[in-house]
Design a protein around this motif. Structure first.
Motif, short mmCIF file in Angstrom:
data_model
loop_
_atom_site.label_atom_id
_atom_site.label_comp_id
_atom_site.label_asym_id
_atom_site.label_seq_id
_atom_site.Cartn_x
_atom_site.Cartn_y
_atom_site.Cartn_z
N ALA A 1 58.75 -51.07 14.26
CA ALA A 1 58.33 -49.92 14.74
C ALA A 1 58.29 -49.55 13.28
O ALA A 1 59.48 -49.21 12.15
N THR A 2 57.80 -48.47 12.80
CA THR A 2 57.60 -47.56 11.71
C THR A 2 58.35 -48.05 10.82
O THR A 2 59.12 -48.13 9.87
N PRO A 3 56.85 -48.95 9.29
CA PRO A 3 56.85 -49.67 8.61
C PRO A 3 56.88 -48.47 7.64
O PRO A 3 56.95 -47.12 7.43
N PRO A 4 58.30 -48.80 6.66
CA PRO A 4 58.80 -48.37 5.77
C PRO A 4 57.78 -48.05 4.62
O PRO A 4 56.64 -47.58 4.29
#
Lengths: 557, 557
Positions: free
Chosen positions: B34-37
């Motif tokens: 989830a939520t790629p950096p």
């Protein structure tokens, strides 16, 4: 330091320059990369305070830390491994033998002799090793060689791999010691190998003789045993068992073989319920289940294993609980256990036994493995007969607390050929060998102290205090500590990935008994770590991996 | 597909979720986090246009790409390796032998027989293999076993590891074929091993006989050869050479050995300048330089190697350039080359030769390795005598273009025992074996077509067109293509990490000659990739690594 730097420089191009585990490593790495990127900040936050962080960032941090630690461990271990093997494979210059030093002759290259050689300081001695084998054999793993779980060469180590690393040159002679003369302090030996030169016999003097020739197989005077049975003492024995086993199976698979003959050929009989016999039966069972059933489906199910033991139980040296565990595992594995059964006669194709009910039975066999223990060698009996007044023990050579032979000054007997209160095990022999090396170090100190005192006494005008100090020094050097045996426990492999162990976890009098698969992994790691060299450790582990991946080789060779 | 998914799911927890090399892999990975950096953006820029980027970012991208590709390669290779070994080690159920099918009997388990077995479709045949060895031996690497560069078991493969994977059950019998009856179409074989059952002899019928028993060692009728010399044909030969070599060295190191006897014991003589003899001399030289000098400094320098060859040159099958290169390498390595030298007599401790100047000389030796080539086996001579009118070649069995024996319908002779225009090499035998498997497939097609035609002709009211089609089908199936040999080149190892090779790079008539250290690496990879199984490939490479790291074992066993 040089190694550390080398490791670091190897690590550099591969490491990941962010996050912070090993401060030393990461700071040295950080220096090598200009303008650290954004990511560099993140781990610092983590270390300072665990403020909210996205799970993927947390994961990445963990990953990078993990990666760096893993890399560090691998590079260090790999570098250490290569350095150790390089050093082991690069023996340097040695001091020549010195005629003014005492001569130590070592008979044998087994557990006692090898432990002695490893521990001995050769500074003060000229050492000669005489053994019919030019290598050390790690006997506890020998049963694994009989079915190909291990290759024979993985559990041997040439004696020269040890002696060439000694300070002073050590003579290693491949020959069989034939006679010890305890009066003139000489030992005679003969080249008994297949290829010999014109000189095959020699007698040399000793100042100290380390007598560690071991024992030979006990046959109870039955002529059929050496003729038809296989032993499990030397490496050649294990190879012979492996060949014969495959030969039995191939002959059973020969087209048109009679039913009763298939039953005979596929009957593997083990005589002797000690660790060797039990481990062999266990290995054979594994071979049947894991390999034979795959490659010889037509005859594999006909294979039967019988273990014959004269006592009421197998493994008498183990705790009752483990004996029962072994017997029930054998029963699960369909290994037929015949206890209280005496072998009366050994013939080419059958043995005659008297079973627990005193009935006489004939047991046909294809392969007979004889593992009933030890008896004294000829050379030992010969030596005892020369000192008949004091050498009266039936089991072997009688020695004092420092293993010096009764009636044979300068001769030290260790291992199975000595009649001591200890069991005839590898563990005992190895500890005795190490102890003896320390004793010889002590004796050389005593000799030096004595020489110094003699010199002082011959010098005129020496202060009495100086003499007194020298006397004290000599007295101190003359005190030899007695041997103390530290029992590390007993272990045996019993088949189907199970082992048993009596371990002195809470002090050596309270043994803890464990058995099963976890013990098997303990057994493996204990055996591997006990192997004398990194080379053997690597080879044994590689063999285990090989068998796990490819199975055992069923070629008859 | 299942494998691919398995690989991917293994890859997931370890892979690094940023940057984009393998679109498939990375998109599947991205979904799982989830939520790629922030880092996620960077590689996209790189791929779109190489705009200014800090060098550390560039490096990180490279690193991550490199890491991911490496990981992908390792996981795929590792998974493939494990899958392949699992399948090789898990033979399934096989069809039983079918009395309505033709019987194919294979004599031998060498290059010809094994290539045949690997390629044969057992659907239409009941196959029986008869060989005194229950394994295939990779003979080109045998010289490496004599000094411990490789372990013997690394270059053998049990025949059952092949046959158990065939569709239909194959009988593998460990026995020596003794007599072929080409009239009654039977073969008699005997269990000649050490352990035998009550049934040791059997005669079975064949429809097709694959005759690939090979040859035996050429001794030129000198009684001393089998008595005192070692051969290099079977695995046991190599083990014997290894034991004897160490025995010579140990006996030379025996204290007080005379100077002339040390010279004799340390003189290793090889008779025969073909690839086997040359490779053995090369391996021996390596063993001397890399191992003996370390562990036996007292005698290592006394070791001499002499190669005796009756022809004017060694390796007559190689190009002139490579012969010269070999001879000059031998000269650098102090291997004494005696060409144009005939052995006249073989005694226990010396051979008598007539040298290039027709002078008679005595050459004392410690170890004598005899590698002078092949001669016909007894069973082959016996078969030829039964067909004396057509079997007149001295070199072996005369065959037609499809390797069918002249005068012996249904018998196919391949490999060294056939007198063809091809050299007696592993390469030729293997190609003939594969060819013969195809021929037998063709013959079964012909048989089926013939049966169909016969059935049609016996049926009333069949349209003439149908019969005509069946006749055409039979005619087509009856056409057997002749054998075409495709020469892959010749190679030999000549010592000190140098090999030579004549390779058909620009068509088979124009051989390219190469020699040196690069060729040595080519030699190694060619041999490894030619090994029949993944198991052997792994074991051989592991042995090479073992020797590189730990050196060779010098134990005499």
């Amino acid at each position: 330091m040089a190694l550390r730097q080398a490791v670091r420089s190897v690590a550099r191009p591969l490491a990941f320059p962010s996050s912070s585990t090993s401060a030393l490593l990461s700071s040295s790495l950080r220096r090598s990369y200009a303008t650290p990127p954004v990511v560099e900040e993140v781990p610092k936050v983590v270390v300072a305070a665990p403020t909210p962080l996205s799970s993927s960032n947390k994961f990445r941090n963990f990953r990078q830390t993990f990666g760096r630690v893993t890399l560090g461990v691998f590079v260090t271990a790999g570098g250490g491994f290569l350095l150790a093997t390089y050093l082991a494979g690069s023996p340097g210059e040695q001091l020549p033998q010195d005629p003014t030093k005492k001569n130590v002759v070592v008979l044998g290259s087994g557990w006692g002799a090898t432990a002695f050689l490893k521990a001995l300081d050769t500074e003060e001695y000229n050492v000669t090793v005489i053994s019919p084998h030019n290598y050390f054999l790690y006997t506890p793993l020998l049963p694994s060689v009989t079915v190909g779980t291990l290759e024979g060469r993985s559990i041997i180590q040439p004696t020269r791999f040890i002696t060439r690393h000694k300070k002073r040159k050590v003579n290693v002679i491949e020959a069989e010691a034939k006679e010890v003369d305890p009066v003139n302090k000489t030992v005679k030996f003969v080249d008994t190998s297949d290829v010999v030169g014109v000189v095959t016999e020699k007698t040399i003097p000793y100042d100290y003789l380390v007598y560690a020739v071991g024992c030979e197989n006990q046959t109870f005077g039955m002529a059929g045993v050496p003729k038809y049975a296989c032993f499990l003492k030397e490496l050649a024995d294990a190879d012979k068992v492996r060949t014969k086993l495959m030969d039995c199976i191939e002959s059973a698979a020969f087209p048109g073989q009679t039913e009763s003959e298939i039953d005979r050929l596929m009957h593997m009989v083990v005589v002797g319920g000690g660790p060797t016999g039990v481990e062999y039966a266990g290995e054979l069972h594994d071979f049947l289940i894991e390999d034979l059933k795959k490659w010889y489906p037509e005859v594999a199910d006909r294979l039967r294993i019988t273990l014959v033991e004269a006592l009421p139980n197998v493994l008498p040296m183990f705790s009752k609980k483990l004996i029962e565990y072994t017997e029930s595992t054998f029963s699960d594995n369909k290994i037929n256990l015949m206890t209280k059964t005496m072998v009366k006669e050994v013939n080419e194709k059958h043995i005659v036994v008297q079973d627990a009910n005193k009935e006489i039975k004939e047991i046909p066999y294809g392969l007979l493995v004889w593992a009933t223990g030890n008896t004294t060698r000829n050379i030992t009996r010969n030596l005892m007969s020369k000192l008949a007044e004091v050498q009266t023990a039936r089991r072997g050579l009688s020695v004092d607390d420092n293993f010096e032979l009764l009636g044979g000054p300068g001769i030290f007997a260790i291992g199975d050929n000595a009649a001591t209160k200890y069991a005839p095990t590898a563990q005992v022999a190895a500890q005795q060998g190490t102890y003896l090396a320390k004793t010889l170090k002590q004796l050389s100190k005593r000799d030096i102290a004595k020489e110094e005192l003699d010199a002082l006494r011959l010098t005129q005008g020496v202060a009495p205090e100086a003499v007194e100090t020298a006397v004290k020094k000599l007295n101190k050097a003359s005190k030899i500590r007695p041997f103390h045996y530290s029992h590390q426990g007993s272990m045996a492999y019993i088949g189907s990935d199970k082992a048993i162990a009596d371990l002195p976890i809470f002090g050596s009098d309270n043994l803890t008994s464990v058995g099963g698969q976890a013990t098997y992994w303990f057994w493996r790691s204990a055996y591997v770590s006990n192997l004398y060299s990194l080379r053997n450790r690597t080879l044994v582990m590689a063999d285990w991996a090989k068998v796990k991946v490819f199975g055992r080789d069923v070629s008859r060779e």
